[in-house]
Design an enzyme around this catalytic site. Structure first.
Site, PDB file in Angstrom:
ATOM      1  N   ASN A 281      -2.904   2.289   2.080  1.00  0.00           N
ATOM      2  CA  ASN A 281      -2.263   1.244   1.199  1.00  0.00           C
ATOM      3  C   ASN A 281      -2.369  -0.036   1.906  1.00  0.00           C
ATOM      4  OD1 ASN A 281       0.735   3.404   0.447  1.00  0.00           O
ATOM      5  ND2 ASN A 281      -1.068   2.862  -0.779  1.00  0.00           N
TER       6      ASN A 281
ATOM      7  N   HIS B  62       2.930   9.896  -6.066  1.00  0.00           N
ATOM      8  CA  HIS B  62       2.149   8.815  -5.800  1.00  0.00           C
ATOM      9  C   HIS B  62       2.162   8.022  -7.128  1.00  0.00           C
ATOM     10  CE1 HIS B  62       0.050  11.317  -2.596  1.00  0.00           C
ATOM     11  NE2 HIS B  62       0.858  12.269  -3.198  1.00  0.00           N
TER      12      HIS B  62
ATOM     13  N   ARG C  52       8.146   6.809  -5.137  1.00  0.00           N
ATOM     14  CA  ARG C  52       6.765   6.722  -4.473  1.00  0.00           C
ATOM     15  C   ARG C  52       6.802   6.918  -3.107  1.00  0.00           C
ATOM     16  NH1 ARG C  52       2.474   2.042  -5.227  1.00  0.00           N
ATOM     17  NH2 ARG C  52       0.627   2.783  -4.093  1.00  0.00           N
ATOM     18  N   HIS C  53       5.914   7.538  -2.566  1.00  0.00           N
ATOM     19  CA  HIS C  53       6.192   7.542  -1.093  1.00  0.00           C
ATOM     20  C   HIS C  53       5.932   6.213  -0.390  1.00  0.00           C
ATOM     21  CE1 HIS C  53       1.629   6.208  -0.645  1.00  0.00           C
ATOM     22  NE2 HIS C  53       1.499   6.892  -1.869  1.00  0.00           N
TER      23      HIS C  53
ATOM     24  N   GLU D 268      -2.292  13.129  -5.538  1.00  0.00           N
ATOM     25  CA  GLU D 268      -2.575  11.936  -6.171  1.00  0.00           C
ATOM     26  C   GLU D 268      -3.792  12.287  -6.775  1.00  0.00           C
ATOM     27  OE1 GLU D 268      -1.955   9.561  -7.889  1.00  0.00           O
ATOM     28  OE2 GLU D 268      -1.983   7.696  -6.839  1.00  0.00           O
TER      29      GLU D 268
ATOM     30  N   ARG E 292       1.535  11.737   3.113  1.00  0.00           N
ATOM     31  CA  ARG E 292       2.338  10.489   2.981  1.00  0.00           C
ATOM     32  C   ARG E 292       3.491  10.788   2.139  1.00  0.00           C
ATOM     33  NH1 ARG E 292      -2.572  10.217   0.408  1.00  0.00           N
ATOM     34  NH2 ARG E 292      -2.776   9.342  -1.871  1.00  0.00           N
TER      35      ARG E 292
HETATM   36  O1  F6P Z   1      -3.695   2.976  -3.972  1.00  0.00           O
HETATM   37  C1  F6P Z   1      -3.069   4.080  -3.974  1.00  0.00           C
HETATM   38  C2  F6P Z   1      -3.131   5.173  -4.785  1.00  0.00           C
HETATM   39  O2  F6P Z   1      -2.029   6.092  -4.943  1.00  0.00           O
HETATM   40  C3  F6P Z   1      -4.525   5.641  -4.848  1.00  0.00           C
HETATM   41  O3  F6P Z   1      -4.805   6.930  -3.927  1.00  0.00           O
HETATM   42  C4  F6P Z   1      -4.922   6.107  -6.252  1.00  0.00           C
HETATM   43  O4  F6P Z   1      -6.369   6.244  -6.411  1.00  0.00           O
HETATM   44  C5  F6P Z   1      -4.334   4.835  -6.836  1.00  0.00           C
HETATM   45  O5  F6P Z   1      -3.277   4.462  -6.313  1.00  0.00           O
HETATM   46  C6  F6P Z   1      -4.287   5.271  -8.255  1.00  0.00           C
HETATM   47  O6  F6P Z   1      -3.811   3.744  -9.138  1.00  0.00           O
HETATM   48  P1  F6P Z   1      -4.794   3.451 -10.082  1.00  0.00           P
HETATM   49  O7  F6P Z   1      -5.121   4.175 -11.073  1.00  0.00           O
HETATM   50  O8  F6P Z   1      -4.143   1.933 -10.339  1.00  0.00           O
HETATM   51  O9  F6P Z   1      -6.167   3.113  -9.067  1.00  0.00           O
END
Ligand code: F6P
Length: 406
Positions: A225, A360, A218-219, A291, A266
């Site tokens: 974040n 991601h 993962r980045h 992502e 990222r």
């Molecule tokens: O928080 C980082 C991230 O990569 C966001 O850009 C993305 O929407 C999310 O994680 C995805 O994770 P989750 O489905 O748990 O919200």
């Protein structure tokens, strides 16, 4: 029929250039060698390059009307057929003829000259234009195109494919064959009229995943974040850069020829230190690995979503896998594109021992789901820390899944 007719095998690959034939041939060799079977590949392209060097890289060399060159290609094919035959006459057990073999005439020659053991034809098909384009782009990097610029090399290879298309005839009269979708590892058609040595292993190898070592990363930490914000295209924080540096350091002794990132900053930044430290690495950005798009919630923090868009927050919590962000995506819709990205990365890496994907959180969960067979509802909760990577092996004979620190 001789008594030993069925105890050895010729495999003849079939297919247009850039259809994954050599990767499948190498996969067969590796898989069968694991079973202690003596296998050797006889590759017409390698022999041609050894004998004729660059003079055979121009497209006209493949023009079927060009008698002199057609005869040269025929001689190369016959040399390899004879070498394969000698190999099986000694202690070899499986000889793989790796060449296009798309014309009926060529396949008849193979069957006419090789009568001491069965011949199994394995045709590789992939008509996905985008992946083909990427695959041809990779071919243009081969030394035989060194004197041409990218555009000339690309056109030259395309023209070569057109000449082969011109003489292509479908399998049908051959006694034994598999027609394989080489991108999706699926057998599309099969005909087996004889006892084929190791048929069960071969058939299973053709449809097996062939991921020798995939490092899924993962980045590093991004500014979003830090604020618990989702989506966007923010850059790495100093901690994120440190993580990227540690990743590079960790893998400095491992040659990873293919690294795939998304098109987001990222992941691209996370790839910078490692690509700088590796010797022969190509970093390719695949849009399929970007992502999950959070639609109307892009750039928001989870707290803001809970306060300002409670209907989104609660509906997503209730069924995270199937929930689709308004004007955006959900895990359920992400599956198709991430699967495609994964297939693309694996196909383009050919027979590489190591590949790396820098993705991601949600994307990596979908990649992990491909290998882990989790229930759908558990996929959006797979743990994907930023200071560790997954080492994945998935071949016919080995499944490994390990979360490691770097
Ligand atoms: O928080 C980082 C991230 O990569 C966001 O850009 C993305 O929407 C999310 O994680 C995805 O994770 P989750 O489905 O748990 O919200």
């Amino acid at each position: 029929m001789q008594q030993n007719y069925f105890n050895k095998l010729y495999i003849a690959m079939v297919g247009l250039p850039a259809r994954g034939k050599s990767t499948v041939a190498a996969k067969l060799r590796e898989g069968l060698r694991k079973e202690h079977i003596k296998v050797r590949i006889f590759n017409n392209g390698d022999l041609r390059r050894r004998l004729l060097c660059e003079s055979s890289s121009r497209p006209d060399f493949y023009n079927p009307d060009n008698r002199v060159n057609a005869e040269q290609r025929e001689q190369i094919a016959i040399t390899n057929i004879k070498n394969a035959s000698k190999y099986l006459q000694s202690d070899g057990q499986v000889a793989v003829l790796d060449a296009t073999n798309v014309s009926l005439k060529r396949r008849r020659t193979i069957q006419r000259l090789l009568t001491d053991h069965p011949v199994l034809f394995v045709e590789c098909i992939n008509n996905d234009q985008e992946i083909l384009k990427a695959s041809i782009t990779k071919k243009t990097e081969q030394p035989e195109f060194a004197k041409l610029d990218f555009h000339e090399a690309f056109e030259s290879f395309n023209k070569r494919i057109q000449y082969y298309e011109f003489i292509t005839q479908p399998l049908g009269e051959e006694r034994n064959y598999y027609v394989l979708d080489s991108l999706n590892n699926q057998i599309l058609e099969e005909k087996i009229s004889e006892n084929i040595f190791c048929n069960v292993q071969i058939r299973d190898l053709l449809v097996s995943d062939w991921v020798k070592n995939l490092f899924l990363v993962r980045h590093g930490e991004s500014y979003f974040n830090l604020e618990n914000r989702i989506g966007g295209d923010s850059e790495l924080t100093p901690t994120g850069w440190e993580q990227a540096g540690a990743l590079a350091e960790h893998f400095k002794q491992t040659n990873i020829p293919n690294i795939y990132s998304s098109t987001k900053k990222r992941t691209i930044q996370t790839a910078i230190p490692i690509s700088g430290m590796q010797k022969n690495t190509e970093v390719m950005q695949l849009k399929e690995f970007s992502e999950i798009h959070a639609g109307i919630c892009e750039f928001m923090s989870y707290d803001e979503i809970r306060r300002e868009k409670p209907e989104v927050f609660y509906s997503r919590t209730k069924d995270k896998y199937n929930y689709i962000y308004p004007e955006g995506e959900g895990y359920v819709t992400l599956k198709h594109r991430v699967d495609r990205g994964l297939k693309k990365a694996i196909y383009l890496s050919g027979n590489a021992t190591y590949i790396m994907i820098i993705g991601h959180q949600a994307v990596n969960r979908m990649i992990l789901a491909h290998f882990l067979y989790r229930r759908k509802e558990d996929v959006p909760y797979i743990y994907t820390p930023q200071d560790r990577y997954f080492h994945i092996v998935s071949t016919q004979s080995k499944k490994l899944f390990e979360l490691k620190r770097y």
